[in-house]
Design a protein around this motif. Structure first.
Motif, PDB file in Angstrom:
ATOM      1  N   ALA A  13       2.610  79.043 -27.694  1.00 27.95           N
ATOM      2  CA  ALA A  13       2.878  78.834 -29.129  1.00 27.95           C
ATOM      3  C   ALA A  13       4.369  78.847 -29.410  1.00 27.95           C
ATOM      4  O   ALA A  13       4.877  78.018 -30.174  1.00 27.95           O
ATOM      5  CB  ALA A  13       2.171  79.909 -29.950  1.00 27.95           C
ATOM      6  N   GLU A  24      -2.705  81.306 -28.997  1.00 30.42           N
ATOM      7  CA  GLU A  24      -1.801  80.209 -29.351  1.00 30.42           C
ATOM      8  C   GLU A  24      -2.083  79.706 -30.761  1.00 30.42           C
ATOM      9  O   GLU A  24      -1.162  79.516 -31.575  1.00 30.42           O
ATOM     10  CB  GLU A  24      -1.929  79.058 -28.357  1.00 30.42           C
ATOM     11  CG  GLU A  24      -1.021  77.886 -28.697  1.00 30.42           C
ATOM     12  CD  GLU A  24      -1.174  76.710 -27.752  1.00 30.42           C
ATOM     13  OE1 GLU A  24      -0.495  75.688 -27.972  1.00 30.42           O
ATOM     14  OE2 GLU A  24      -1.974  76.793 -26.796  1.00 30.42           O
ATOM     15  N   THR A  50       0.387  80.006 -34.007  1.00 23.96           N
ATOM     16  CA  THR A  50       0.860  78.790 -34.668  1.00 23.96           C
ATOM     17  C   THR A  50       0.513  78.795 -36.153  1.00 23.96           C
ATOM     18  O   THR A  50       1.336  78.452 -37.005  1.00 23.96           O
ATOM     19  CB  THR A  50       0.262  77.552 -33.983  1.00 23.96           C
ATOM     20  OG1 THR A  50       0.629  77.551 -32.599  1.00 23.96           O
ATOM     21  CG2 THR A  50       0.759  76.271 -34.628  1.00 23.96           C
TER      22      THR A  50
END
Length: 363
Positions: free
Chosen positions: A73, A297, A301
């Motif tokens: 990320a 991730e 994000t």
């Protein structure tokens, strides 16, 4: 989708699917980043961070997958990340505090054992967002659980173990008697029972009693003497498939198997351990996997984009959040009918006609 016969490329697509699903999960209305005075930073100012449990970031499993999700990320966002390793339980609270002091916007804590420290820190710091893997007990607006119903995939793993076993005895042991560990053991034992019912067999499970909710544990998640002794105890009782649940304790089980010099298969957890630990790849019948890397991730994000919320993500067979890895080198050694049976079991679990329930399953 098949499980045992799919190739590594298809496994990668399954992982991508989890990330896509997570990215599309329901979330709170976008807060607009720094333009509206909210706590959500713009991506360039975002600092994602992580605290491991005592297994460490080189465990080839749980913590390592979480860190991979965080670094994926950070790279995608073009920001730096900070991660701190815990060497013992006493490190959890100080490590979290150190990250708060460094200005972290999102702190991901890896594991059930960090729940108390995470809750305390989140309560004291409502302007910092947290995500915790494998715990669903914290109900705060700034804490997002990332949890997995691994009993579903473990059920399939237990069925496969019973099908493969030549001695009619399979075993399991865990690091600690906590829900993220025992959920694997419940599913595994129930899958063996299902095989026995379907086939009229009597394959026995050593190391875990589902009804009593007790079994064999090493007391921690480090590879070492205790883990090797636990595996050796199962080998001495003629188990020829072993499921170690708890990060790097599988490394000690592999040592015991090498010393035994007889055909004994391992089942990995969290990652496809055939891939993450090539030194012992020849020992792995399969692995019971959790989508921790894409989960972390996606949550990271979303937080960077001002879309953080506290709605739990629950990984299941239906959303590819849990799965069974390919048989790899064992593909030619398993019953040719096994794959079709596993496909039918997966479909049955998804449509509810096969009930898989563990006291540790996330709600």
């Amino acid at each position: 989708m098949t499980i045992a016969t799919r190739k590594a490329g298809l496994a990668g697509l399954a992982v991508f699917g989890v990330a896509a699903l997570l990215a599309g999960c329901a979330s709170a209305p976008e807060s607009g980043g720094s333009t509206d005075g909210s706590n959500a930073p713009v991506a360039s100012d975002f600092l994602p961070c992580m605290v491991s449990d005592s297994g460490g970031f080189d465990d080839k499993s749980f913590n390592e997958l979480g860190l991979a999700g965080l670094t994926d990320a950070a790279k995608k966002l073009g920001v730096k990340e900070i991660h701190v390793q815990s060497n013992s339980d006493s490190d959890y609270a100080p490590n979290i505090t150190s990250l708060i002091d460094q200005g972290c916007n999102l702190i991901v804590t890896v594991g059930f054992n960090l729940a108390a420290a995470t809750k305390d820190a989140a309560t004291a710091n409502p302007d910092v967002n947290f995500a915790i893997i494998d715990d669903n007990s914290i109900t705060l607006p700034n804490v997002k659980p990332i949890v997995f119903d691994t009993a579903q995939a473990a059920f399939m793993g237990g069925y496969a173990a019973a099908s493969y076993s030549k001695t009619g005895i399979v075993g399991t042991f865990g690091g600690m008697a906590i829900p993220p560990v025992t959920i694997f053991m419940d599913g595994y034992a129930d899958g063996v029972d299902y095989y026995n019912t379907q086939k009229g067999k009597d394959v026995k499970v050593l190391g875990w009693d589902v009804a009593a909710q007790n079994g064999t544990f090493t007391g921690g998640f480090a590879a070492g003497t205790e883990a090797k002794q636990a595996a050796q105890g199962l080998i001495d009782q003629n188990a020829d498939v072993i499921l170690p649940v708890g990060g790097p304790i599988f490394l000690s089980a592999a040592e015991a198997i090498r010393d035994a010099s007889k055909p004994i298969a391992l089942i990995g957890v969290d990652a496809d351990v055939f891939v993450t630990n090539p030194e012992n790849a020849d020992l792995f019948l399969t692995s019971i996997m959790k989508g921790m890397q894409p989960g972390v991730e996606a949550v990271t994000t979303d937080a960077a984009e001002g879309k953080f919320d506290n709605t739990p993500f629950i990984g299941t067979l239906k959303n590819d959040g849990v799965s069974l890895a390919p048989f790899h080198d064992f593909e030619s050694k398993v019953d040719p009918a096994l794959q079709g049976e596993l496909d039918a079991i997966k479909a049955g679990i998804i449509d509810g006609s096969i009930k898989v329930e563990s006291p540790s399953s996330p709600k």
